[in-house]
Design an enzyme around this catalytic site. Structure first.
Site, short mmCIF file in Angstrom:
data_model
loop_
_atom_site.label_atom_id
_atom_site.label_comp_id
_atom_site.label_asym_id
_atom_site.label_seq_id
_atom_site.Cartn_x
_atom_site.Cartn_y
_atom_site.Cartn_z
N ARG A 1 -2.22 -6.11 -8.45
CA ARG A 1 -1.01 -6.91 -8.25
C ARG A 1 -0.86 -7.94 -9.36
O ARG A 1 0.21 -8.13 -9.91
CB ARG A 1 -1.07 -7.64 -6.90
CG ARG A 1 -0.92 -6.71 -5.72
CD ARG A 1 -1.38 -7.36 -4.46
NE ARG A 1 -2.80 -7.71 -4.56
CZ ARG A 1 -3.54 -8.14 -3.55
NH1 ARG A 1 -3.00 -8.32 -2.37
NH2 ARG A 1 -4.81 -8.42 -3.72
N SER B 1 -2.65 -7.90 2.98
CA SER B 1 -2.84 -7.81 4.43
C SER B 1 -3.24 -9.17 4.98
O SER B 1 -2.82 -9.57 6.06
CB SER B 1 -3.93 -6.79 4.76
OG SER B 1 -3.60 -5.53 4.24
N LYS C 1 -16.36 -7.95 6.16
CA LYS C 1 -15.35 -8.79 6.79
C LYS C 1 -15.07 -8.25 8.19
O LYS C 1 -15.14 -7.04 8.43
CB LYS C 1 -14.06 -8.84 5.99
CG LYS C 1 -14.03 -7.95 4.76
CD LYS C 1 -12.73 -8.06 4.01
CE LYS C 1 -12.72 -7.15 2.79
NZ LYS C 1 -11.49 -7.05 2.09
N HIS D 1 0.85 -1.21 0.00
CA HIS D 1 0.00 0.00 0.00
C HIS D 1 0.88 1.26 0.00
O HIS D 1 0.62 2.22 -0.72
CB HIS D 1 -0.88 0.05 1.26
CG HIS D 1 -1.84 -1.09 1.42
ND1 HIS D 1 -1.88 -1.87 2.56
CD2 HIS D 1 -2.80 -1.56 0.60
CE1 HIS D 1 -2.84 -2.77 2.42
NE2 HIS D 1 -3.41 -2.62 1.25
O1 PNS Z 1 -8.97 -3.07 0.38
P1 PNS Z 1 -10.26 -3.57 -0.20
O2 PNS Z 1 -11.01 -4.39 0.84
O3 PNS Z 1 -10.06 -4.33 -1.48
O4 PNS Z 1 -11.15 -2.28 -0.53
C1 PNS Z 1 -12.44 -2.39 -1.02
C2 PNS Z 1 -13.16 -1.03 -1.07
C3 PNS Z 1 -13.10 -0.32 0.26
C4 PNS Z 1 -12.49 -0.15 -2.11
C5 PNS Z 1 -14.63 -1.29 -1.51
O5 PNS Z 1 -15.18 -2.29 -0.71
C6 PNS Z 1 -15.52 -0.06 -1.42
O6 PNS Z 1 -15.35 0.88 -2.17
N1 PNS Z 1 -16.48 -0.07 -0.49
C7 PNS Z 1 -17.37 1.05 -0.28
C8 PNS Z 1 -18.81 0.69 -0.65
C9 PNS Z 1 -19.10 1.03 -2.10
O7 PNS Z 1 -18.93 2.15 -2.54
N2 PNS Z 1 -19.55 0.02 -2.87
C10 PNS Z 1 -19.86 0.16 -4.27
C11 PNS Z 1 -18.60 0.28 -5.10
S1 PNS Z 1 -18.47 -0.98 -6.24
#
Ligand code: PNS
Length: 187
Positions: free
Chosen positions: A112, A150, A63, A39
């Site tokens: 990645r 992570s 989660k 990150h």
């Molecule tokens: O590190 P991660 O868990 O891959 O991040 C995922 C994240 C936070 C980017 C994604 O879950 C998110 O944007 N959640 C917010 C809810 C949202 O906006 N959902 C619709 C977007 S597709």
């Protein structure tokens, strides 16, 4: 010149924002449970490209995170203290609403491997549908971190493996402290 004008007709709002003189604000969202050097590599490479980069920790993920949102924010703040245009925050609800609140024209995500692509594509297209004025920008993870997540860091450290060089020392210390407090069945 003619092509430029025609091309301009098809440009969407997001691209125009990228060319305007308004401050270029990006949001890098994620779970960051916890932040890794993967990150941080992305943050350090993106920060010089924008005026402001908000690293945004998702609060209410489905989660069950190991660290609270406050702890994740704190670890990120410590790790990005040397970057003048980076700020860390947390958010709830729709990412695009948070990005709008911050005046962002860019969402940053890291890729990645090809296995990340499908999920990222789905999210990017949904976010574009919800907020066409905001672009998603993908950056390739640094080669040294292309295997890093992570989840793997937590698994390795819980099983007694060495994670130095994968997370900042203060994050490693936090992980060790958290695991030492958990009953052995939960590690
Ligand atoms: O590190 P991660 O868990 O891959 O991040 C995922 C994240 C936070 C980017 C994604 O879950 C998110 O944007 N959640 C917010 C809810 C949202 O906006 N959902 C619709 C977007 S597709």
């Amino acid at each position: 010149m003619r092509e430029v004008v025609q091309w301009g007709r098809f440009r969407r709002q997001g691209s125009e924002d990228l060319n305007s003189s308004r401050p270029r604000v990006a949001v890098y969202p994620g779970s960051f449970d916890p932040v890794t050097y993967g990150h941080l590599d992305l943050i350090e490479r993106c920060a010089p490209l924008v005026d402001k980069l908000w690293v945004a920790v998702l609060r209410n993920a489905n989660k069950q995170p190991m660290f609270s949102a406050e702890e994740r924010v704190e670890m990120l703040r410590e790790a990005t203290r040397h970057l003048g245009n980076v700020e860390v925050d947390s958010f709830d609800g729709l990412l695009v609403e948070y990005a709008r609140k911050r005046g962002a024209c860019l969402l940053l995500r890291g890729i990645r491997a090809i296995s990340d692509y499908e999920y990222e594509l789905q999210m990017a297209l949904m976010n574009r549908r919800l907020a066409p004025e905001i672009e998603t920008m993908f950056m390739m993870a640094g080669e040294a971190f292309s295997f890093l997540s992570s989840r793997l860091v937590k698994e390795v450290i819980a099983l007694g493996g060495n994670v130095s060089g994968l997370v900042p020392p203060q994050v490693e210390a936090k992980l060790k402290e958290r695991l030492s407090r958990q009953p052995s069945g939960e590690k």
